[in-house]
Design an enzyme around this catalytic site. Sequence first.
Site, PDB file in Angstrom:
ATOM      1  N   CYS B 331     -11.606  -6.985  22.024  1.00 32.43           N
ATOM      2  CA  CYS B 331     -10.704  -7.085  20.851  1.00 32.43           C
ATOM      3  C   CYS B 331     -10.612  -5.776  20.071  1.00 32.43           C
ATOM      4  O   CYS B 331     -10.399  -5.792  18.849  1.00 32.43           O
ATOM      5  CB  CYS B 331     -11.128  -8.220  19.915  1.00 32.43           C
ATOM      6  SG  CYS B 331     -11.179  -9.814  20.715  1.00 32.43           S
ATOM      7  N   ALA B 332     -10.808  -4.660  20.753  1.00 34.16           N
ATOM      8  CA  ALA B 332     -10.712  -3.360  20.080  1.00 34.16           C
ATOM      9  C   ALA B 332      -9.990  -2.379  21.012  1.00 34.16           C
ATOM     10  O   ALA B 332     -10.591  -1.412  21.509  1.00 34.16           O
ATOM     11  CB  ALA B 332     -12.096  -2.851  19.718  1.00 34.16           C
TER      12      ALA B 332
END
Lengths: 87, 375
Positions: B331-332
């Site tokens: 999620c980055a």
Amino acid sequence: MADILAQVGAITTANRISRELEKSGCLGARVVHTPAVLSSGGCSYSVIVPGECLAPLIKVSSETGFKIKKIYRERAEGGGSVYDEIS
Amino acid sequence: MMRYLDNAATSAQKPLSVIAKMWKETLLTSVNAGRGAHRKSLRAVNGINKTAESLARLFNIADPSRIAFLPNATYALNLGMLGALSPGDHVVVTAMDHNSVLRPAALWGNYTIVPAGPDGFVDPGQVEKAILPETALVVCTHASNVCGTVQDVKKICEAAHECGALFMLDAAQSAGCMELDAEDLGADLIAFSGHKGLLGPLGTGGLYAAPDVELRPVITGGTGSLSESLYQPDFMPDILHSGTMNTPAVMALGTAAEIIENPEEIFVRERALAKDFEADLKNMDGVIVYGTDGDNRNGTVSFNVDGTDPAVLEEYLDRQHRIIVRAGYHCAPLAHKALGSGKTGSVRVSFGYFSTDSDRMAVSDAVYDFLNAHR
């Protein structure tokens, strides 16, 4: 000595005040719904403390910043309770 | 035996006392805290206040009532960011941030993303340059959830304050497993997860707002206070406490917070495991390790085996060695882009409170076995 009722904005504050009072040796604080005669409706909570705890109550409020809306002295009258505003 | 090395996602292993507290309070205190003055409600309020006090001690926060409990750090970041911004405001975020920062910024619309270097660090000078006259908020992650780099958040906070902006710290990866002194840092807002380094139950997290910070409510509803008004209370923590809280979990978070006596010691131990693991990886041909090899990092390591889909290695470690790690973008996506793993993501090994050197050796040996089996 008559009990003291301190009206506060939230139950979180009421709980914190009663715990601070306990820490300072002032036992017997209770969190209650604010009596209907003092409340404009909705959720309002107060802390009831024994009369001798008035000074510690004010001290806790000023030292911690926990806001007390109003303080009353409770007395019995005609089978019910009457609340005299102190501050 | 199974080895759990995905602590950056959540600390799946919990202290027994935390589990016991959760169980006990589920039996005794599955009630709506602060809704009524009956004994169970009061027990719940008391427990929640105790957790706030434990966390305040841990983070050096003077007033525990400035801490609100929320389901996780994502909620805290959203409520903090969107609550601190007013129409026309600009927000600065960084490439090392998680989507729980990037997406609220994108939702807000008026934002700048400060780039990061291939070592995973954000230059505080670049943050300062990104601040505009209308910048109201700067947000930065404390430690990267991808490669563990620890940002110079003190300097970034100072840069924000010098320009009149608020600073919000994303402590999802650092709360409980790194020294976090709110007063010393001077952050205006701190979002934290309760279920990672703090070792609390899933579904716990929170937001600290400094005394002079005013938030606009993003979610409104029943708070058990000022119920006669149609408007949300404007004071902490009630402004953020709409709806029924997971009382047993928050009370168990307090138990967890009491266990953590010295976060710096935990940080040093997890970092040592990460550095030893990185050294093992660097001795293997065809392994690429991402991010810094310096000391400003925590126990999270990201790597790839050249030419191998990270998901294949994740599955191999689980099926063949019962080692739990995580593959993907974590999620980055912008962090991966900066680190050079933007096309594939990476395999992430994140050591935690219960990790041992035996775990480190086991995962090193397993990666080595994978290389031998697939070459």
